[in-house]
Write a protein that holds these residues in place. Structure first.
Motif, PDB file in Angstrom:
ATOM      1  N   ARG A  26     -11.640   4.916  -9.754  1.00 13.43           N
ATOM      2  CA  ARG A  26     -11.640   6.364  -9.968  1.00 13.43           C
ATOM      3  C   ARG A  26     -13.027   6.989  -9.792  1.00 13.43           C
ATOM      4  O   ARG A  26     -13.151   8.079  -9.245  1.00 13.43           O
ATOM      5  CB  ARG A  26     -11.103   6.656 -11.372  1.00 13.43           C
ATOM      6  CG  ARG A  26     -10.935   8.127 -11.667  1.00 13.43           C
ATOM      7  CD  ARG A  26     -10.150   8.325 -12.939  1.00 13.43           C
ATOM      8  NE  ARG A  26      -8.810   7.774 -12.835  1.00 13.43           N
ATOM      9  CZ  ARG A  26      -7.920   7.786 -13.838  1.00 13.43           C
ATOM     10  NH1 ARG A  26      -8.262   8.304 -15.009  1.00 13.43           N
ATOM     11  NH2 ARG A  26      -6.730   7.264 -13.671  1.00 13.43           N
ATOM     12  N   ARG A  34     -13.593   7.394  -5.993  1.00 13.98           N
ATOM     13  CA  ARG A  34     -12.500   7.884  -5.144  1.00 13.98           C
ATOM     14  C   ARG A  34     -12.865   9.177  -4.426  1.00 13.98           C
ATOM     15  O   ARG A  34     -12.690   9.305  -3.220  1.00 13.98           O
ATOM     16  CB  ARG A  34     -11.244   8.076  -6.000  1.00 13.98           C
ATOM     17  CG  ARG A  34     -10.005   8.450  -5.186  1.00 13.98           C
ATOM     18  CD  ARG A  34      -8.798   8.476  -6.089  1.00 13.98           C
ATOM     19  NE  ARG A  34      -8.603   7.174  -6.723  1.00 13.98           N
ATOM     20  CZ  ARG A  34      -7.850   6.988  -7.804  1.00 13.98           C
ATOM     21  NH1 ARG A  34      -7.296   8.023  -8.416  1.00 13.98           N
ATOM     22  NH2 ARG A  34      -7.692   5.781  -8.301  1.00 13.98           N
ATOM     23  N   ILE A  38     -10.551   0.431   0.727  1.00 12.98           N
ATOM     24  CA  ILE A  38      -9.362   0.511  -0.137  1.00 12.98           C
ATOM     25  C   ILE A  38      -9.733   0.202  -1.584  1.00 12.98           C
ATOM     26  O   ILE A  38      -9.261   0.855  -2.524  1.00 12.98           O
ATOM     27  CB  ILE A  38      -8.281  -0.458   0.380  1.00 12.98           C
ATOM     28  CG1 ILE A  38      -7.752   0.024   1.734  1.00 12.98           C
ATOM     29  CG2 ILE A  38      -7.127  -0.567  -0.623  1.00 12.98           C
ATOM     30  CD1 ILE A  38      -6.851  -0.974   2.416  1.00 12.98           C
ATOM     31  N   GLY A  39     -10.595  -0.809  -1.767  1.00 13.85           N
ATOM     32  CA  GLY A  39     -11.030  -1.138  -3.127  1.00 13.85           C
ATOM     33  C   GLY A  39     -11.748   0.015  -3.798  1.00 13.85           C
ATOM     34  O   GLY A  39     -11.511   0.309  -4.983  1.00 13.85           O
ATOM     35  N   LEU A  71       0.801  -1.219   0.000  1.00 16.22           N
ATOM     36  CA  LEU A  71       0.000   0.000   0.000  1.00 16.22           C
ATOM     37  C   LEU A  71       0.840   1.278   0.000  1.00 16.22           C
ATOM     38  O   LEU A  71       0.545   2.211  -0.750  1.00 16.22           O
ATOM     39  CB  LEU A  71      -0.926   0.007   1.225  1.00 16.22           C
ATOM     40  CG  LEU A  71      -1.916  -1.155   1.334  1.00 16.22           C
ATOM     41  CD1 LEU A  71      -2.715  -1.050   2.626  1.00 16.22           C
ATOM     42  CD2 LEU A  71      -2.849  -1.195   0.133  1.00 16.22           C
ATOM     43  N   ARG A  73       2.479   2.317  -3.323  1.00 16.82           N
ATOM     44  CA  ARG A  73       1.453   2.590  -4.337  1.00 16.82           C
ATOM     45  C   ARG A  73       0.746   3.910  -4.042  1.00 16.82           C
ATOM     46  O   ARG A  73       0.466   4.694  -4.942  1.00 16.82           O
ATOM     47  CB  ARG A  73       0.444   1.439  -4.371  1.00 16.82           C
ATOM     48  CG  ARG A  73      -0.688   1.646  -5.353  1.00 16.82           C
ATOM     49  CD  ARG A  73      -1.611   0.445  -5.397  1.00 16.82           C
ATOM     50  NE  ARG A  73      -0.915  -0.738  -5.904  1.00 16.82           N
ATOM     51  CZ  ARG A  73      -1.511  -1.917  -6.082  1.00 16.82           C
ATOM     52  NH1 ARG A  73      -2.799  -2.044  -5.805  1.00 16.82           N
ATOM     53  NH2 ARG A  73      -0.829  -2.954  -6.528  1.00 16.82           N
ATOM     54  N   TRP A  74       0.449   4.141  -2.751  1.00 18.64           N
ATOM     55  CA  TRP A  74      -0.226   5.388  -2.395  1.00 18.64           C
ATOM     56  C   TRP A  74       0.677   6.600  -2.540  1.00 18.64           C
ATOM     57  O   TRP A  74       0.204   7.730  -2.682  1.00 18.64           O
ATOM     58  CB  TRP A  74      -0.743   5.294  -0.962  1.00 18.64           C
ATOM     59  CG  TRP A  74      -1.887   4.332  -0.806  1.00 18.64           C
ATOM     60  CD1 TRP A  74      -2.575   3.715  -1.802  1.00 18.64           C
ATOM     61  CD2 TRP A  74      -2.452   3.875   0.410  1.00 18.64           C
ATOM     62  NE1 TRP A  74      -3.543   2.890  -1.300  1.00 18.64           N
ATOM     63  CE2 TRP A  74      -3.511   2.973   0.077  1.00 18.64           C
ATOM     64  CE3 TRP A  74      -2.196   4.120   1.756  1.00 18.64           C
ATOM     65  CZ2 TRP A  74      -4.277   2.334   1.044  1.00 18.64           C
ATOM     66  CZ3 TRP A  74      -2.978   3.489   2.721  1.00 18.64           C
ATOM     67  CH2 TRP A  74      -4.003   2.602   2.366  1.00 18.64           C
ATOM     68  N   LEU A  96     -11.355   3.154  -3.097  1.00 20.05           N
ATOM     69  CA  LEU A  96     -10.386   4.219  -3.351  1.00 20.05           C
ATOM     70  C   LEU A  96      -9.591   3.973  -4.627  1.00 20.05           C
ATOM     71  O   LEU A  96      -9.102   4.924  -5.253  1.00 20.05           O
ATOM     72  CB  LEU A  96      -9.430   4.360  -2.163  1.00 20.05           C
ATOM     73  CG  LEU A  96     -10.004   5.038  -0.914  1.00 20.05           C
ATOM     74  CD1 LEU A  96      -9.011   4.961   0.233  1.00 20.05           C
ATOM     75  CD2 LEU A  96     -10.345   6.496  -1.217  1.00 20.05           C
ATOM     76  N   HIS A  97      -9.440   2.701  -5.012  1.00 14.57           N
ATOM     77  CA  HIS A  97      -8.710   2.405  -6.232  1.00 14.57           C
ATOM     78  C   HIS A  97      -9.598   2.447  -7.478  1.00 14.57           C
ATOM     79  O   HIS A  97      -9.116   2.225  -8.591  1.00 14.57           O
ATOM     80  CB  HIS A  97      -8.038   1.026  -6.120  1.00 14.57           C
ATOM     81  CG  HIS A  97      -6.807   1.027  -5.274  1.00 14.57           C
ATOM     82  ND1 HIS A  97      -6.829   0.788  -3.917  1.00 14.57           N
ATOM     83  CD2 HIS A  97      -5.508   1.268  -5.587  1.00 14.57           C
ATOM     84  CE1 HIS A  97      -5.605   0.868  -3.432  1.00 14.57           C
ATOM     85  NE2 HIS A  97      -4.787   1.160  -4.416  1.00 14.57           N
ATOM     86  N   THR A 141       2.603   8.268   3.629  1.00 15.43           N
ATOM     87  CA  THR A 141       1.852   7.046   3.318  1.00 15.43           C
ATOM     88  C   THR A 141       2.277   5.847   4.161  1.00 15.43           C
ATOM     89  O   THR A 141       1.453   4.957   4.411  1.00 15.43           O
ATOM     90  CB  THR A 141       2.014   6.690   1.835  1.00 15.43           C
ATOM     91  OG1 THR A 141       3.408   6.500   1.519  1.00 15.43           O
ATOM     92  CG2 THR A 141       1.449   7.793   0.954  1.00 15.43           C
TER      93      THR A 141
END
Length: 771
Positions: A493, A496, A487-488, A360, A363-364, A490-491, A382
């Motif tokens: 678009r 988000r 989290i899913g 995470l 990637r973040w 947030l990924h 992050t």
């Protein structure tokens, strides 16, 4: 003219290759954890079942079947190794001795340094290997992992690797571990030779460092050894609690962070000296080995050491590091070498933090870097967020609470974390050679250490810093599913911005909730705080509150008083001086005015008395006198016990001489009888004390030591039991609770209901649980 091109494998091939080892490691870990709760027979059945399951996936290169087969292959390894260890653990001769709690002489080799127990600092515990046990009519020889429990100052100076013999009692250990027995020492140890050279070296470094930090004032002097080698023995207990509350505890437990800093520093020096690849690998391996030896076999140390070893091997081979396979290999090797690691919370938290970092944090950080943030700044933001997200389900499952200040505190701690750790380790290295040099390095480390201390203390004082949450497996799984969903989203678009807006609104809403929420409900009568295996109760007073007992730890009682909005304690009552009623006194006194303390004579419980005497300072300590009355507005307290002539010769004199109180709060009566047992309860009955009440604090955590006539005389509408989940005493006993329920009482327990608040509502009582 021609050119050669090397085609990269498609993404699917890369993913499958990268995740093969993690799947094997997951199978090893799951099978080892399950095997610890079973027997050799169930372990063999698991091996056979996993072999059959793995066979279905032979030849499959992708898809669910291939993934299941890969996990099953790891489970075969984990179950096989764990079964061998479980068969040795369940040795019939040793099991027979533990079942009868045999007395005899134990020959041990210490595996870890004896450390004071958190809730009983007068006692120490250590893991050890039991070589033999000689009872009157039986002798067993082997090499079993055991837990040593002892008391006495002669244990403080012992180091790991020490061979010794000691008179002891064998007791059964808790299930789910490779610990074959609990060895309760019944005398001082007889030392047999010296520890091996590595253990003597570790003890030498620790002793010299402890001597060097003497030149530094407290609490910095206690923090530096913790930062350097994970030695928290000199650390102030309240500061250690603040580090846990604010999520800084990873700095005082040697982990991958420490190894990466130190091995990186060693490699940098090697590069500066123009050392070749092999010399660099050797230097890094030596540095990692020294850290492991000095810090000891802590779960985070072993996991980090294996990861460092994998990295060094990759460096020696001239290949780039694959982080996730390295972590998976570390888990796989550590659990196969010692399956007991699969059940250790510290190991799980360490691995989870690494997973959050690898999957995470980086990637973040990318979107922030694309917006012009420097990489270091982006990762500084992050990394704490990602690691907190990764460990939260485990913290919820363990019932440890979730720190709401961990992310900002760790972000600010990053300003000095690296230099203070390096300087602290430098102090240990310098002191091992020459103590004056270690003193200089310790004084340098003290400057950035003060920033960490300020952060921990300030963060812990924030209202609602530690969010108490229900614990248990299902709550942990539920929190993991919720975080995975967030989290899913947030990924994706399209969702988000909406998710970020909701999270931002929740965060902003939490600020006033933390600052202004809390306080006792209308008609408040009494609150029993959830402090684990212990007691802590709060009653209203005209200009503050009355606190009766403080539990075994400062944090839970402090959080309870914060939730009730208690800033001033008009009277602190300590029913007796056992640790489960007194050791949390710092959670009441720190940051609050305490007008007076009411307590019985200390009797045999000297450690608790000394602790209270040390913390009381200028606060007057009043001796409880039967018949004495205290009035605080609408609250009236009458002292019922202990008797003027304290009881003696009972099963537990401190328990039976507990301060017993009858409280009247605006017409509602409460009986608080401490831990009085059979003799103490009969004494109250004989003195015809006013026992008939609306609310009863069931004595001694609902143990079996209850006089039925006492419970019948109390005849409460509500009965409160302060007890810790899964405690080793078997509290509460179903007999007394059943009697109370038969008499019409509503019984509430902190291990099942959390904090319990009773208030007057209309003409009856209202009970609120869970905060």
């Amino acid at each position: 003219m021609s050119a050669e091109f090397t085609l990269r494998p498609p993404p699917s091939e890369v993913v499958r290759r990268d995740w093969r080892l993690p799947l094997v490691a997951a199978g090893v870990w799951a099978a080892a954890l399950a095997g610890l709760y079973g027997s050799a027979v169930t372990g063999l059945l698991t091996v056979v079942g996993c072999i059959v399951l793995a066979a279905f996936g032979i030849g499959r290169r992708e898809g669910v079947a291939a993934a299941v087969a890969t996990v099953a292959f790891g489970a075969v390894l984990g179950a096989g190794v764990t079964t061998a260890h479980v068969a040795a653990r369940d040795h019939p001769g040793l099991a027979a001795l533990t079942a009868e709690e045999a007395h005899g002489e134990a020959e041990l080799v210490l595996h870890t340094v004896p450390k004071p127990m958190l809730k009983r600092p007068d006692m120490v515990t250590a893991t050890a290997r039991l070589r033999s046990f000689r009872a009157d009519d039986a002798v067993v020889d082997g090499n079993w992992q055991v837990l040593l429990v002892a008391s006495g100052g002669e244990w403080a100076g012992l180091s790991s690797g020490q061979r010794l013999t000691v008179p002891a009692v064998l007791r059964e250990a808790e299930p789910g571990r490779l610990t074959a027995a609990i060895v309760s020492a019944r005398g001082p140890p007889g030392l047999d030779g010296e520890p091996a050279l590595p253990h003597r070296f570790a003890a030498h470094v620790r002793e010299r460092l402890a001597e060097a930090v003497g030149a530094v004032p407290q609490p910095e002097a206690g923090l530096i050894p913790a930062l350097a080698v994970g030695d928290t023995s000199l650390m102030d207990p309240e500061l250690a609690a603040d580090f846990r509350t604010t999520g800084l505890v990873h700095l005082v437990v040697v982990s991958g962070y420490h190894l990466s800093l130190l091995v990186g520093a060693v490699l940098a020096v090697a590069v500066a000296c123009r050392a070749g690849p092999r010399a660099r690998v050797v230097a890094g391996a030596v540095a990692a080995g020294v850290i492991v030896v000095v810090a000891g076999p802590q779960p985070s140390v072993l996991r980090a050491a294996v990861m460092a070893g994998m990295t060094l091997l990759a460096l020696a081979a001239g290949r780039p590091r694959a982080a996730m396979p390295a972590l998976a290999t570390a888990v796989l090797l550590v659990v196969l070498v010692d399956p007991d690691m699969a059940a250790q919370a510290g190991f799980a938290l360490s691995v989870a933090a690494c997973v959050g970092l690898l999957l995470l944090a980086f990637r973040w950080a990318k979107p922030l870097e694309h917006r012009g943030w420097p990489q270091g700044v982006a990762l500084a933001v992050t990394i704490p967020v990602a690691t907190q997200v990764a460990v939260t389900p485990l913290l919820v499952g363990l019932g440890s609470g979730v720190s709401l200040v961990s992310v900002p505190v760790n972000l600010l701690a990053a300003l000095v974390a690296a230099p203070v750790v390096v300087l602290s380790v430098g102090a240990a290295a310098a002191a091992a050679v020459w103590v004056p040099a270690g003193e200089v390095a310790a004084q340098l480390a003290a400057f950035p250490a003060r920033w960490l201390i300020w952060l921990a203390r300030t963060g812990a004082e924030v209202p609602g810093a530690l969010l108490p949450v229900p614990g248990g497996l299902w709550w942990g799984i539920g929190s993991a599913l919720v975080l995975a969903l967030v989290i899913g989203l947030l990924h994706m678009r399209r969702f988000r911005r909406a998710v970020l807006a909701v999270l931002l609104a929740a965060g902003l809403g939490a600020v006033p909730a933390c600052l202004f929420s809390g306080g006792a409900p209308s008609g408040w009568v009494v609150t029993m705080c959830d402090v684990g295996q212990g007691d802590a109760l709060v009653l209203p007073a005209e200009d503050g509150a009355i606190v009766v007992d403080v539990g075994p730890d400062p944090e839970p009682v402090d959080a309870c008083l914060e939730s009730l909005g208690v800033d001033r304690v008009a009277l602190l009552v300590l029913s007796h001086f056992h640790i489960d009623h007194t050791a949390g006194i710092g959670g009441v006194m720190d940051g609050r005015e305490v007008a007076a303390i009411l307590a019985p004579p200390p009797g045999e419980a000297r450690y608790g008395y000394d602790l209270v005497e040390e913390r009381a300072g200028a606060v007057p300590v009043l001796e409880a006198v039967p018949g004495e009355v205290f009035v605080f507005g609408d609250t009236r307290l009458e002292v019922l016990g202990p008797p003027a002539d304290p009881l003696s010769g009972t099963r537990s004199d401190p328990n039976n001489n507990s301060v017993a109180l009858r409280a009247e709060i605006a017409g509602t009566s409460v009986l608080l009888a401490g831990d009085v047992e059979l003799e103490g309860q009969r004494a109250l009955l004989d003195r015809r004390a006013a026992l008939d009440v609306d609310v009863l604090k069931v004595p001694h955590h609902g143990s079996s030591f209850q006089v039925p006539a006492f419970l019948e005389a109390a005849d409460p509408a509500v009965a409160l039991v302060g007890v810790g989940a899964g405690n080793e005493y078997g509290h509460p006993d179903p007999g007394p609770l059943g009697l109370l329920e038969e008499e019409g009482a509503l019984v509430f327990r902190t291990d099942e209901d959390g904090p319990i608040t009773v208030s007057r509502s209309g003409g009856g009582l209202e009970v609120r649980t869970g905060g």
